[in-house]
Design a protein around this motif. Structure first.
Motif, PDB file in Angstrom:
ATOM      1  N   ARG A 123       0.823  -1.205   0.000  1.00 12.95           N
ATOM      2  CA  ARG A 123       0.000   0.000   0.000  1.00 12.95           C
ATOM      3  C   ARG A 123       0.864   1.264   0.000  1.00 12.95           C
ATOM      4  O   ARG A 123       0.649   2.183  -0.781  1.00 12.95           O
ATOM      5  CB  ARG A 123      -0.915   0.001   1.224  1.00 12.95           C
TER       6      ARG A 123
ATOM      7  N   LEU B 221       1.256   0.867  -4.476  1.00 11.00           N
ATOM      8  CA  LEU B 221      -0.035   1.320  -5.004  1.00 11.00           C
ATOM      9  C   LEU B 221      -0.021   2.819  -5.244  1.00 11.00           C
ATOM     10  O   LEU B 221       0.363   3.589  -4.382  1.00 11.00           O
ATOM     11  CB  LEU B 221      -1.162   0.974  -4.031  1.00 11.00           C
ATOM     12  N   GLY B 222      -0.431   3.211  -6.424  1.00 11.46           N
ATOM     13  CA  GLY B 222      -0.502   4.631  -6.734  1.00 11.46           C
ATOM     14  C   GLY B 222       0.812   5.199  -7.210  1.00 11.46           C
ATOM     15  O   GLY B 222       0.847   6.039  -8.088  1.00 11.46           O
TER      16      GLY B 222
ATOM     17  N   LEU C 176     -15.086   8.248  -7.543  1.00  8.82           N
ATOM     18  CA  LEU C 176     -14.688   9.358  -6.679  1.00  8.82           C
ATOM     19  C   LEU C 176     -15.699   9.511  -5.548  1.00  8.82           C
ATOM     20  O   LEU C 176     -16.899   9.411  -5.760  1.00  8.82           O
ATOM     21  CB  LEU C 176     -14.618  10.655  -7.490  1.00  8.82           C
ATOM     22  N   ASN C 177     -15.174   9.741  -4.369  1.00 12.92           N
ATOM     23  CA  ASN C 177     -16.016   9.970  -3.207  1.00 12.92           C
ATOM     24  C   ASN C 177     -16.908  11.184  -3.478  1.00 12.92           C
ATOM     25  O   ASN C 177     -16.409  12.266  -3.715  1.00 12.92           O
ATOM     26  CB  ASN C 177     -15.099  10.222  -2.006  1.00 12.92           C
TER      27      ASN C 177
ATOM     28  N   GLN D 188     -16.429  14.649  -1.456  1.00 16.59           N
ATOM     29  CA  GLN D 188     -15.103  15.210  -1.223  1.00 16.59           C
ATOM     30  C   GLN D 188     -14.691  16.036  -2.434  1.00 16.59           C
ATOM     31  O   GLN D 188     -14.965  15.657  -3.572  1.00 16.59           O
ATOM     32  CB  GLN D 188     -14.124  14.046  -1.030  1.00 16.59           C
TER      33      GLN D 188
ATOM     34  N   PHE E 161      -9.021  14.976  -2.288  1.00 11.18           N
ATOM     35  CA  PHE E 161      -8.697  13.585  -2.599  1.00 11.18           C
ATOM     36  C   PHE E 161      -7.274  13.500  -3.132  1.00 11.18           C
ATOM     37  O   PHE E 161      -6.509  12.605  -2.778  1.00 11.18           O
ATOM     38  CB  PHE E 161      -9.700  13.065  -3.633  1.00 11.18           C
TER      39      PHE E 161
ATOM     40  N   ASP F  79      -5.033  13.515  -0.286  1.00 13.03           N
ATOM     41  CA  ASP F  79      -4.988  12.218   0.388  1.00 13.03           C
ATOM     42  C   ASP F  79      -4.109  11.232  -0.375  1.00 13.03           C
ATOM     43  O   ASP F  79      -3.354  10.474   0.223  1.00 13.03           O
ATOM     44  CB  ASP F  79      -6.399  11.644   0.538  1.00 13.03           C
ATOM     45  N   VAL F  80      -4.225  11.267  -1.715  1.00 11.92           N
ATOM     46  CA  VAL F  80      -3.436  10.332  -2.516  1.00 11.92           C
ATOM     47  C   VAL F  80      -1.942  10.623  -2.365  1.00 11.92           C
ATOM     48  O   VAL F  80      -1.129   9.719  -2.114  1.00 11.92           O
ATOM     49  CB  VAL F  80      -3.841  10.425  -4.007  1.00 11.92           C
TER      50      VAL F  80
ATOM     51  N   ALA G  39      -0.610   9.856   1.135  1.00  6.83           N
ATOM     52  CA  ALA G  39      -0.539   8.435   1.477  1.00  6.83           C
ATOM     53  C   ALA G  39       0.878   7.919   1.221  1.00  6.83           C
ATOM     54  O   ALA G  39       1.299   6.932   1.804  1.00  6.83           O
ATOM     55  CB  ALA G  39      -1.552   7.638   0.664  1.00  6.83           C
ATOM     56  N   HIS G  40       1.621   8.608   0.316  1.00  2.00           N
ATOM     57  CA  HIS G  40       2.974   8.169  -0.005  1.00  2.00           C
ATOM     58  C   HIS G  40       4.032   9.117   0.516  1.00  2.00           C
ATOM     59  O   HIS G  40       5.180   8.752   0.681  1.00  2.00           O
ATOM     60  CB  HIS G  40       3.101   7.996  -1.521  1.00  2.00           C
TER      61      HIS G  40
ATOM     62  N   VAL H  15      -5.915  11.853 -11.523  1.00  2.80           N
ATOM     63  CA  VAL H  15      -5.603  11.582 -10.122  1.00  2.80           C
ATOM     64  C   VAL H  15      -4.760  10.301 -10.023  1.00  2.80           C
ATOM     65  O   VAL H  15      -3.772  10.245  -9.289  1.00  2.80           O
ATOM     66  CB  VAL H  15      -6.900  11.456  -9.280  1.00  2.80           C
ATOM     67  N   SER H  16      -5.153   9.282 -10.792  1.00  8.27           N
ATOM     68  CA  SER H  16      -4.447   7.999 -10.721  1.00  8.27           C
ATOM     69  C   SER H  16      -2.980   8.137 -11.091  1.00  8.27           C
ATOM     70  O   SER H  16      -2.140   7.392 -10.595  1.00  8.27           O
ATOM     71  CB  SER H  16      -5.076   6.992 -11.685  1.00  8.27           C
TER      72      SER H  16
ATOM     73  N   TYR I  65     -15.892   3.846  -4.859  1.00 11.31           N
ATOM     74  CA  TYR I  65     -14.813   4.768  -4.489  1.00 11.31           C
ATOM     75  C   TYR I  65     -13.930   4.202  -3.384  1.00 11.31           C
ATOM     76  O   TYR I  65     -12.761   4.567  -3.267  1.00 11.31           O
ATOM     77  CB  TYR I  65     -15.373   6.158  -4.121  1.00 11.31           C
TER      78      TYR I  65
ATOM     79  N   TYR J 293     -11.406   2.035  -5.172  1.00 13.43           N
ATOM     80  CA  TYR J 293     -10.477   2.883  -5.925  1.00 13.43           C
ATOM     81  C   TYR J 293      -9.467   3.539  -4.983  1.00 13.43           C
ATOM     82  O   TYR J 293      -8.261   3.522  -5.224  1.00 13.43           O
ATOM     83  CB  TYR J 293     -11.272   3.932  -6.698  1.00 13.43           C
TER      84      TYR J 293
ATOM     85  N   PHE K 144      -6.833   1.234  -3.905  1.00 13.36           N
ATOM     86  CA  PHE K 144      -5.824   0.943  -4.919  1.00 13.36           C
ATOM     87  C   PHE K 144      -4.920   2.137  -5.201  1.00 13.36           C
ATOM     88  O   PHE K 144      -3.953   2.005  -5.932  1.00 13.36           O
ATOM     89  CB  PHE K 144      -6.488   0.462  -6.204  1.00 13.36           C
ATOM     90  N   LEU K 145      -5.254   3.289  -4.625  1.00  8.81           N
ATOM     91  CA  LEU K 145      -4.321   4.405  -4.754  1.00  8.81           C
ATOM     92  C   LEU K 145      -3.422   4.481  -3.537  1.00  8.81           C
ATOM     93  O   LEU K 145      -2.663   5.428  -3.375  1.00  8.81           O
ATOM     94  CB  LEU K 145      -5.084   5.711  -4.934  1.00  8.81           C
TER      95      LEU K 145
END
Lengths: 416, 335, 334
Positions: B87, B91-92, B106-107, B110, B115, B118-119, B122-123, B169-170, C230, C233, C236-237
């Motif tokens: 993770r 991932l990402g 997408l949430n 938000q 978002f 957050d992405v 996360a890293h 975003v991805s 979501y 998704y 996976f991010l």
């Protein structure tokens, strides 16, 4: 259909709810057969007799006696005669006498009595003890000795001619009667209520009435909600706008308030159980109407409905054959919820003094209301209100369990 | 031969159903993608292509379970790593995913920028809000997306815009491998084109090094990817260049598949359209022999009890069939 | 911004119409009752009088005072006119007290009791429901049936049980009233202490009952959201599960606000009955005494006030929800 039923009975929640509800229904049907008679008969004189088995004293005296020598009989008598206050007072005496009571169990009558016999002396005058208290201890001691004494009770009857008492029988401490031989034994597992009615019998009959009230209320609400929802969803346009407007108004105005107002305006005389049920139904259809409408709207443009329309089928036929079968599960679920709200609404109305005005039948709400009016909750008569609360809760719990189970079967995203 | 970006070796994963049955959805898949290349995966629905995409992330949650096999990203084997490490570090940032239903990816409550934060965090937990915004705005501008989108909620965006936002975003962390599962299937033709253009741009600009494109629309693959791989019942049945796969399919299944669709190219107009009869096998109990045998027009008795191996050719093409190449060509010529 | 204004405008008009309908229902329904309360109150006042004309005189005077001699529609207009000034007439049963006076002294108790109780119940219920959905398995197996069972205990039942257990048996809290009956309301520490200890049982009985229903609703909302695309998704991010759970609960909780708005009417009904059990000096007890005494000016005023409170709360929740949930914003404001 068959498949749906099988799926339903695979859902643990549905089965649990179903079993509880059927058990309640069976009790309502079977108990009156086992224990027939008018459930509202006032068998008790005075209010709130404790639960238990009642033996007629008169008959018991006249029943053949057997002699049993039970060694612990005296102890049981004393244990029964010693009140909690007496026990505390005894311990108090020991402490004033300077005896260590730290490992004395106050409920252990044997130990208490041994200690008492060893340490009590009426001639001792402990410092600071009032005269009244000392006399209390004397009386307590005397009564304990009396219970131990082997006196017989003498029964005497007045002579018909002279009016003088004539000894007819004596009852010794070893005399026992077999309860099954006594002519009049009454079992009151839940005691009596404020009117002296058998609570269990009344409760069973009240549960039946309340379920009927719930069913009537649920049927009325479902019929109104279903037909308005179908019209609104299927016709759309002005009819939809109008019906939704009315529905929204009655969603926002608390149905409880409407219920109070309507029940009040009907007046006491007209307010029977059935009328109250119909009024409850009249004020609680909005939920059904909303959910039916949204279901119908999502069905309205499905292919099979369009096909039916193109084939020139009448609206009634389309609704009956192409729409109703698809929303049947939702309607049944809404109906189940309406039944449980109906039962609850009746109880709440009754507590406000707006319940059915009737002396012929009992409802759960009326039982609750009477128990409260006679302060059953503050005088410790739990049997008059607790079984009622439990019954309402169980009925509504079982219906809601069934509903949740159905929801999980019909909405797979909710499945575990 | 370029650098291998993604290599999958004999990957096996399964689904466990509510009734505790195993469904072997990905059963011994091996392939590789080189740097700068894109690979398309085609197959009927339920053939395991989406499951393969999920399995390649190296991050499993019920009902999907890992059985065996290796996933190697740019020389790093991630299949033995702890889920939490996957993770955090993979991932990402190494491998990114564009889900099948990007409409709901997408949430809804938000803002896109939140978002994005957050992405990135996360890293890189210490990333600064302002920097993140600058980075996001720059990337959006580069990809031709209006930067106002960043301050909107997903519900306020149109379908095509949502999909392009999801792609942006991805790929914000410049992952080496991008896995796109039907990224354009639910879109109208214009949005579809924009999405494809965007993915090509990402490749050209070097933000992503390799791409895996999963779809059931073969014509699309022919236009988008370098290579095409066909999956059947949890296994790869054939792989080759896009052109070879469309005009010269070898495996009987690919052959049937290509003949069941219309490719808008010259010369295909007059071709006969045929559908493959039958249904794929039940993956709870996969057949012992060739999985396609039951539906294969050319199946021989041994096909039903001998599982064919994955046969590679010298030019990078491979297929999974007991018959030889010449035999197959011979058979097809009688059609 | 124009979207916002249109949204509010529509909502306000809609609530005004509902309000008018509520006023009409509240006025006319109790007055349809067949009994004649003026005769009852005259009887009470004139008991012991023998002079028939004097009794007649008293009856006339009361008829005048309550306005029952006028046609219904005139009474209604008069009622509206006075109601705007905050005058709801005179109570029959507590003559000569003003209805507005009686309600004024009760409404504070009800609001102070029910508003916090419903909010606390809502919050606790949502937290429990979310936990049940997230932890699943063991927790869910226990929490779910318990919540479902609790939500089916009627409010008055919970009130009686708490009263008996903690009031009568354990004697931790007083069982009746809003404060000690021998006290006069003032701002002393003793009085506040008395109010607080009288507050506990009615408060918790309402909280406990509302927890169950909210928890059950929140659980299914959360399960639904946990399965949303979501979530997959975001995982996976590389986003942490704790963060994703945050998204899920926010999304599940927002619709629960509408759930609260829709169920607040029902909840208040139960809570009012709970007030009666505790003889709490709020609107529930007022309504009870009004019903027993056939005091319709008081009944219609009480029900009207309750309706208005529910309308206001529903309206506020609607507005708040429209603001904080972008899903509604997108659907309504454009």
């Amino acid at each position: 259909m068959k498949n749906t039923l099988r799926q339903l009975f695979h859902s643990g929640k549905f089965v649990a709810g179903f079993v509880i509800f059927v058990a309640i229904l069976l009790t309502v049907f079977i108990y009156p057969l086992v224990n027939p008679g008018d459930p509202l008969e006032m068998i008790g004189v005075g209010t709130f007799a404790r639960p238990g088995t009642y033996v007629s004293l008169y008959d018991a005296v006249r029943t053949d006696t057997q002699t049993l020598r039970l060694s612990e009989a005296d102890d049981n008598r004393i244990a029964k005669a010693l009140s909690a206050e007496d026990r505390v007072a005894m311990v108090e005496w020991f402490t004033t006498m300077g005896i260590d009571v730290s490992d004395l169990d106050i409920d252990d009558t044997d130990a208490l009595l041994d200690l008492w016999n060893a340490n009590y002396d009426p001639s001792i005058k402990p410092q600071g003890m009032t005269m009244a208290k000392r006399n209390y201890y004397k009386r307590l001691n005397n009564s304990l000795q009396e219970i131990r004494a082997a006196d017989e009770i003498i029964l005497a009857e007045p002579d018909e001619e002279s009016g003088a008492l004539v000894k007819s029988d004596t009852i010794s401490k070893t005399d026992y009667v077999n309860v099954s031989q006594v002519a009049n034994v009454k079992n009151l597992p839940l005691g009596t209520d404020n009117f002296g009615r058998d609570v269990l019998k009344e409760l069973v009959s009240a549960a039946g009435t309340s379920i009927v009230i719930g069913l009537i209320a649920g049927t009325v609400a479902t019929l109104i909600g279903l037909s308005l929802g179908l019209l609104s969803g299927y016709l759309g346009g002005f009819a939809d706008d109008f019906i939704m407007f009315v529905t929204n108004v009655f969603t926002v105005i608390p149905s409880f308030v409407l219920l109070i107002l309507i029940s009040y305006s009907i007046g006491q005389e007209q307010r029977g159980a059935a009328v109250v049920a119909v009024v409850i139904g009249l004020t609680s259809w909005t939920w059904t109407c909303r959910s039916v409408r949204s279901q119908v709207i999502s069905l309205r443009n499905r292919d099979h409905v369009n096909l039916s329309k193109l084939s020139g089928h009448s609206m009634i036929r389309i609704v009956l054959t192409d729409i109703l079968p698809y929303i049947a599960s939702y309607v049944v679920m809404a109906f189940i919820l309406q039944v449980s709200t109906g039962i609850l609404s009746e109880a709440q109305l009754s507590l406000l003094g707006l319940g059915p005005k009737t002396t012929e039948t009992a409802t759960l709400g009326l039982m609750m209301n009477w128990a409260m009016l006679y302060s059953a909750h503050t005088n410790g008569s739990w049997w008059a209100y607790f079984p009622v609360i439990l019954t309402i809760t169980l009925i509504s719990f079982s219906l809601n369990l069934m509903n949740t189970g159905m929801d999980q079967v019909f909405n797979p995203t909710l499945r575990d | 031969m370029g650098n291998v970006m993604l290599e999958v070796r004999d990957l096996k994963t399964k689904y466990v159903t509510r009734f505790h049955e195993d469904v072997y959805a990905v059963d011994g898949v091996s392939f590789a993608i080189e740097e700068g290349k894109s690979l398309g995966i085609a197959g009927e629905s339920g053939c395991g292509k989406s499951t393969l995409a999920l399995s390649m992330m190296g991050y499993y949650f019920p009902p999907l379970h890992y059985i065996s096999g290796d996933i190697i990203i740019d020389g790093r084997n991630i299949s033995g790593m702890k889920p939490d490490d996957v993770r955090k570090t993979i991932l990402g940032s190494e491998i990114a995913y564009i889900p099948q239903a990007a409409m709901n990816a997408l949430n809804p409550t938000q803002k896109i920028i939140r978002f994005m934060e957050d992405v990135i965090r996360a890293h890189d937990p210490k990333a600064d809000k302002k920097e993140i915004r600058e980075r996001a705005e720059a990337r959006f501008a580069e990809l031709g997306l209006p930067k106002e989108v960043l301050d909107k909620h997903a519900v306020e965006l149109s379908g095509g815009m949502k999909q392009r936002t999801v792609i942006a975003v991805s790929t914000i962390l410049n992952p080496k491998v991008l896995i796109a599962d039907e990224p354009s299937s639910a879109l109208d033709v214009t949005s579809q084109k924009m999405v494809i253009k965007m993915m090509r741009e990402l490749m050209e600009k070097g933000y992503i090094k390799a791409m895996l494109f999963i779809t059931h629309e073969l014509p699309l693959l022919y236009n988008v990817t370098d290579d095409i791989m066909v999956m059947y019942a949890g296994q790869i049945v054939e792989r080759g260049t896009a052109k070879e796969m469309v005009f010269d399919p070898m495996h009987p299944y690919s052959y049937g598949l290509m003949n069941s669709i219309l490719v808008p190219e010259e010369g295909t107009r007059g071709n006969k359209l045929t559908a493959i009869p039958g249904t794929p096998p039940n993956l709870k109990r996969p057949p012992k022999g060739c999985r396609f045998a039951e539906r294969c027009k050319y199946a021989k008795p041994e096909c039903f009890y001998t599982a064919p191996p994955q046969k590679p050719f010298d030019d990078g093409r491979m297929y999974r069939c007991l018959m030889g190449l010449d035999q197959l060509k011979e058979v097809y010529s009688h059609e | 911004m124009k979207g916002y204004r249109k949204y509010f405008g529509k909502k306000i008009i809609w609530f005004l119409i509902t309000f008018v309908i509520a006023v009409i229902l509240n006025f006319f329904l109790p007055r349809l009752m067949p009994a004649d309360p003026v005769a009852a109150i005259t009887g009470k006042m004139a008991s012991g009088m023998t002079d028939a004309s004097a009794v007649q005189e008293i009856y006339k005077r009361y008829e005048e005072e309550f306005g029952t001699n006028k046609p219904m529609w005139q009474q209604f207009l008069l009622f509206c006119k006075n109601a705007i000034r905050g005058d709801f007439g005179t109570s029959f049963s507590q003559y000569p007290r003003k209805v507005s006076d009686i309600i004024g002294s009760a409404i504070g108790w009800t609001i102070a009791l029910q508003l916090p109780a419903i909010i606390v119940g809502w919050l606790l219920g949502n937290i429990l429901g979310a936990l049940a959905a997230y932890l699943r398995k063991g927790w869910d197996k226990v929490l779910m049936p318990v919540s479902l069972f609790m939500s089916n205990v009627p409010a008055f039942g919970m009130a009686v049980i708490l009263l008996v257990v903690f009031g009568v048996n354990l004697k931790w809290f007083p069982i009746a009233g809003g404060y000690n009956f021998d006290m006069i309301p003032n701002l002393s520490w003793n009085f506040i202490k008395s109010v607080i200890s009288h507050y506990q049982l009615p408060f918790w009985s309402i909280v406990l009952v509302s927890i169950g229903g909210q928890a059950v609703g929140m659980r299914s909302m959360s399960i639904y959201e946990l399965n949303a695309d979501y979530v997959k998704y975001a995982r996976f991010l590389g986003i942490k599960d704790s963060k994703i759970v945050g998204y899920v609960f926010r999304n599940a909780m927002l619709p629960q606000i509408t759930g609260l708005a829709l169920s607040i009417g029902t909840m208040i009904g139960g809570a009012l009955v709970a007030e009666i059990i505790f003889s709490y000096p709020g609107l529930g007890s007022t309504m009870y005494s009004a019903v027993t005494a056939a005091d319709y000016p008081l009944i219609s005023a009480t029900t009207l006030i309750i309706t208005v409170m529910v309308l206001l709360v529903t309206f506020l929740l609607d507005i708040v929800y429209g603001f904080i949930d972008p899903r509604v914003k997108a659907a309504q404001f454009d």
